[in-house]
Design a protein around this motif. Structure first.
Motif, PDB file in Angstrom:
ATOM      1  N   ASP A 124      41.181  43.255  28.581  1.00 48.13           N
ATOM      2  CA  ASP A 124      41.955  44.153  29.438  1.00 48.13           C
ATOM      3  C   ASP A 124      41.261  44.452  30.766  1.00 48.13           C
ATOM      4  O   ASP A 124      41.651  45.367  31.492  1.00 48.13           O
ATOM      5  N   TRP A 125      40.234  43.671  31.104  1.00 49.86           N
ATOM      6  CA  TRP A 125      39.551  43.843  32.399  1.00 49.86           C
ATOM      7  C   TRP A 125      40.512  43.464  33.524  1.00 49.86           C
ATOM      8  O   TRP A 125      41.095  42.382  33.529  1.00 49.86           O
ATOM      9  N   GLU A 126      40.679  44.357  34.496  1.00 55.72           N
ATOM     10  CA  GLU A 126      41.697  44.132  35.531  1.00 55.72           C
ATOM     11  C   GLU A 126      41.133  44.080  36.942  1.00 55.72           C
ATOM     12  O   GLU A 126      41.882  43.888  37.893  1.00 55.72           O
ATOM     13  N   ASN A 127      39.838  44.263  37.088  1.00 54.23           N
ATOM     14  CA  ASN A 127      39.241  44.280  38.425  1.00 54.23           C
ATOM     15  C   ASN A 127      39.011  42.847  38.900  1.00 54.23           C
ATOM     16  O   ASN A 127      38.189  42.114  38.355  1.00 54.23           O
ATOM     17  N   ASP A 128      39.765  42.418  39.927  1.00 49.30           N
ATOM     18  CA  ASP A 128      39.605  41.055  40.443  1.00 49.30           C
ATOM     19  C   ASP A 128      38.831  41.017  41.753  1.00 49.30           C
ATOM     20  O   ASP A 128      38.922  40.057  42.521  1.00 49.30           O
ATOM     21  N   THR A 188      34.646  35.851  41.176  1.00 47.70           N
ATOM     22  CA  THR A 188      35.205  37.024  40.485  1.00 47.70           C
ATOM     23  C   THR A 188      34.920  36.938  38.989  1.00 47.70           C
ATOM     24  O   THR A 188      34.686  35.854  38.449  1.00 47.70           O
ATOM     25  N   GLN A 228      36.506  37.481  35.319  1.00 50.03           N
ATOM     26  CA  GLN A 228      37.853  37.461  34.759  1.00 50.03           C
ATOM     27  C   GLN A 228      37.839  37.911  33.301  1.00 50.03           C
ATOM     28  O   GLN A 228      36.802  37.837  32.629  1.00 50.03           O
ATOM     29  N   PRO A 229      38.973  38.382  32.789  1.00 50.29           N
ATOM     30  CA  PRO A 229      39.058  38.808  31.383  1.00 50.29           C
ATOM     31  C   PRO A 229      38.645  37.682  30.442  1.00 50.29           C
ATOM     32  O   PRO A 229      39.013  36.525  30.639  1.00 50.29           O
ATOM     33  N   TRP A 243      32.010  46.782  29.456  1.00 50.01           N
ATOM     34  CA  TRP A 243      31.651  45.460  28.975  1.00 50.01           C
ATOM     35  C   TRP A 243      30.868  45.580  27.668  1.00 50.01           C
ATOM     36  O   TRP A 243      30.190  46.583  27.426  1.00 50.01           O
TER      37      TRP A 243
END
Length: 599
Positions: A237-241, A277, A279-280, A302
């Motif tokens: 659910d990591w959304e920071n790009d 970057t 990524q999930p 993380w």
């Protein structure tokens, strides 16, 4: 007892004292024997130096070169990978797998060959798992020696056995190829159990490597706050790009991201650029202090992994590490920032710190203008450092580890190994000639250069064995060996079967330590068979006892396998005494029990 026998016994005691008290290095002991024995008239000058050209010593040189060729082409990497897949990081499982595999191979080729071939793989496994190499090589070496008892072609005494079983003109029924296998299997099992249960108490922790981490002890004393390697899993659910430079991992957490694994580890990015970057589902590796890495993992959400898993091989000390490079006056780095130089993109190494004057800079490295004399602390794979070493920009303060593998030559390395084995097993070519054929083939097909072949040989081992071989000759020349054997046999009278086999085993073990196992076998097989006939014991079993007991040589580094592993394992003579004393007793008890049970 003649003066010559007294003299050779005195020389033996002198050699043992030199081994125990380590007044000189063990290879110097060998050279002392080469000089002292002919001066005392115990061997001829030709015999004194004949050890250097003996079948055993030449075989060792050749098989070490073959092992180096297999290592240089990445074959040993593959072998280490297979063992680690089954053993994980358990010291006991790793030791059992390595030692058991070497023991089985020793049943079909000379034990020194099996040990030398596995030596590079064992060292790689030790470095990768953090298990001190000294805790792996001695069990491996002992099991290589014992493995020679698995078949009748596994060791020289067993090869000679059938030809020596003649008493009074009567030739006894020969043993078959696998007649000795039950005893060998029991001995190997006993050795593995011995090291599994007592290894932590009797095996040393020393290693030939100063550290198993990514940074040497010298660098760690200067850059200890830089940290070590940690792997983190990025949640789905990591959304920071945002690009890496926007995450400010270095300014806030003093951490440097050095690798990314993506698409279920199918894609691997080393030394990612600031524009990359996260990524999930990615797995990342960072270098940093533990407390800051833990804070970063909590803040970012993380998952900090207990150890390197995805990058366990690529970033192990075998394949990657941290180096310090000094910027030279001729370097193109001068007057530019690290950001301008694009060091990550061009060389796939990650800058961790800059040491200038008395200050160490960890943050803001991309904006610091490089000056001559600056020390750059870099993390990367060894092949990248080898490439940098060839440029005039940096001078590394330590020897670059690792090497550029010639994986395209792996098929040639395996081919020459196979040719050597076929020559030994199929055509019965002398061991040294067959192995030299394989070593020469590797050089001619450019698996190794001739200089690399010379550098791979451990000359300490060569001179140690070269000096001990004439000591064994002196025992036989002077009649000392026969005198001791006859005296003990005469004192026995008419012993029981167990007592007779025990005395034969002890006597053989003693002679094997101070003379050659072949010499001990040739001398003692006829004597023991005659004693067995007088005592009403099967003479074939007495002869077999001699051939098996000739491998009971663990308490001194006089056996060629023990000599081979001495330097890589960082062993001293006292280590062999500590581990080998118990092994010698267990070997003797198990051997006698197995012989009584099976024969």
């Amino acid at each position: 007892m003649t003066p010559e026998i007294i003299t050779v016994m005195a020389v033996l005691v002198f050699a043992i004292l030199l081994f125990i008290f380590e007044w000189v290095r063990v290879d110097v002991v060998g050279i002392i024997m080469m000089v002292l024995l002919p001066l005392l008239g115990l061997v001829t000058p030709q015999q004194a130096i004949s050890g250097l050209s003996s079948n055993a010593v030449v075989s060792i040189i050749a098989v070490i070169i073959i092992g180096a060729g297999l290592d240089k082409t990445g074959v040993m990497n593959s072998m280490a990978r297979v063992i680690l897949r089954f053993a994980g990081k358990s010291e006991s499982r790793i030791m059992t797998l390595i030692s058991g595999t070497v023991a089985i191979i020793s049943g079909f080729m000379q034990n020194i060959g099996a040990a030398a071939l596995f030596l590079p793989a064992a060292k790689r496994i030790g470095n990768q798992t953090g298990v001190p190499i000294g805790r792996l090589l001695m069990p491996m070496g002992f099991c290589a020696i014992i493995g020679g008892c698995l078949t009748l072609v596994g060791s020289s005494p067993l090869i000679l056995l059938n030809d020596l079983m003649v008493v009074g003109g009567t030739k006894y029924e020969p043993f078959g190829l696998f007649s000795v296998t039950p005893v060998g299997l029991v001995l190997i099992a006993a050795a593995l159990i011995y090291f599994i249960l007592l290894g932590r108490f009797i095996l040393p922790n020393r290693s030939d490597d100063e550290t198993s981490g990514p940074m040497s002890s010298v660098l760690a004393s200067t850059y200890d706050h830089v940290g070590t390697l940690y792997e983190l899993a990025i949640p789905a659910d990591w959304e920071n790009d945002a690009p890496l430079k926007s995450l400010d991992l270095r300014p806030i957490y003093f951490c440097t991201l050095v690798a990314i694994a993506r698409d279920n580890a199918a894609t691997r990015i080393f030394a990612p650029t600031p524009e990359e970057t996260i990524q999930p589902g990615d797995h990342i590796v960072v270098v940093g202090p533990q407390e800051f890495v833990e804070h970063m993992a909590d803040d970012m959400g993380w998952a900090l992994q207990p150890e390197l898993s995805t990058f366990a091989e690529e970033l192990s000390p075998n394949n990657a590490g941290i180096m310090e490079g000094i910027v030279t006056p001729r370097s193109e780095f001068m007057g530019h920032t690290i950001g301008e130089l694009r060091i990550r993109e061009r060389f796939q190494v990650s800058p961790l710190a800059i040491f200038r004057g008395e200050k160490i800079f960890v943050s803001g490295l991309s904006d610091i203008v490089i000056e001559s004399g600056d020390a750059l602390l870099l993390h990367g794979r060894w092949e990248m450092f080898h490439m940098l070493k060839g440029l005039p920009d940096l001078v590394f303060t330590e020897t670059v580890k690792g090497e550029l593998l010639r994986t395209d030559k792996a098929k040639f390395a395996l081919m020459w190994l196979a040719i050597s084995l076929v020559m030994i097993l199929g055509f019965h070519v002398q061991l040294s000639i067959a192995l030299l054929t394989g070593a020469l083939g590797m050089i001619l097909t450019k698996v190794l250069t001739i200089d690399e072949a010379y550098q791979s040989v451990d000359w300490m081992t060569v001179f140690l064995l070269g000096g001990l071989i004439p000591l064994g000759m002196a025992f036989e020349n002077t009649g000392a060996a026969k005198f001791i054997a006859d005296t003990i046999m005469a004192a026995l009278g008419t012993p029981s079967a167990v007592m007779l086999l025990t005395v034969i085993g002890i006597l053989t073990s003693f002679f094997t330590l101070v003379a050659s196992n072949v010499g001990a076998t040739v001398l003692l097989v006829p004597l023991s068979m005659n004693m067995a006939i007088n005592a009403g014991v099967d003479p074939r079993v007495a002869a077999l006892t001699v051939a098996i007991a000739a491998s009971n040589t663990f308490v001194l580094p006089t056996h060629q396998v023990n000599a081979l592993i001495m330097r890589p394992g960082g062993y001293r003579t006292v280590d062999y005494v500590r581990s080998g004393a118990g092994m010698t007793v267990i070997y003797m008890v198990v051997m006698i029990a197995a012989l009584m049970m099976f024969y």
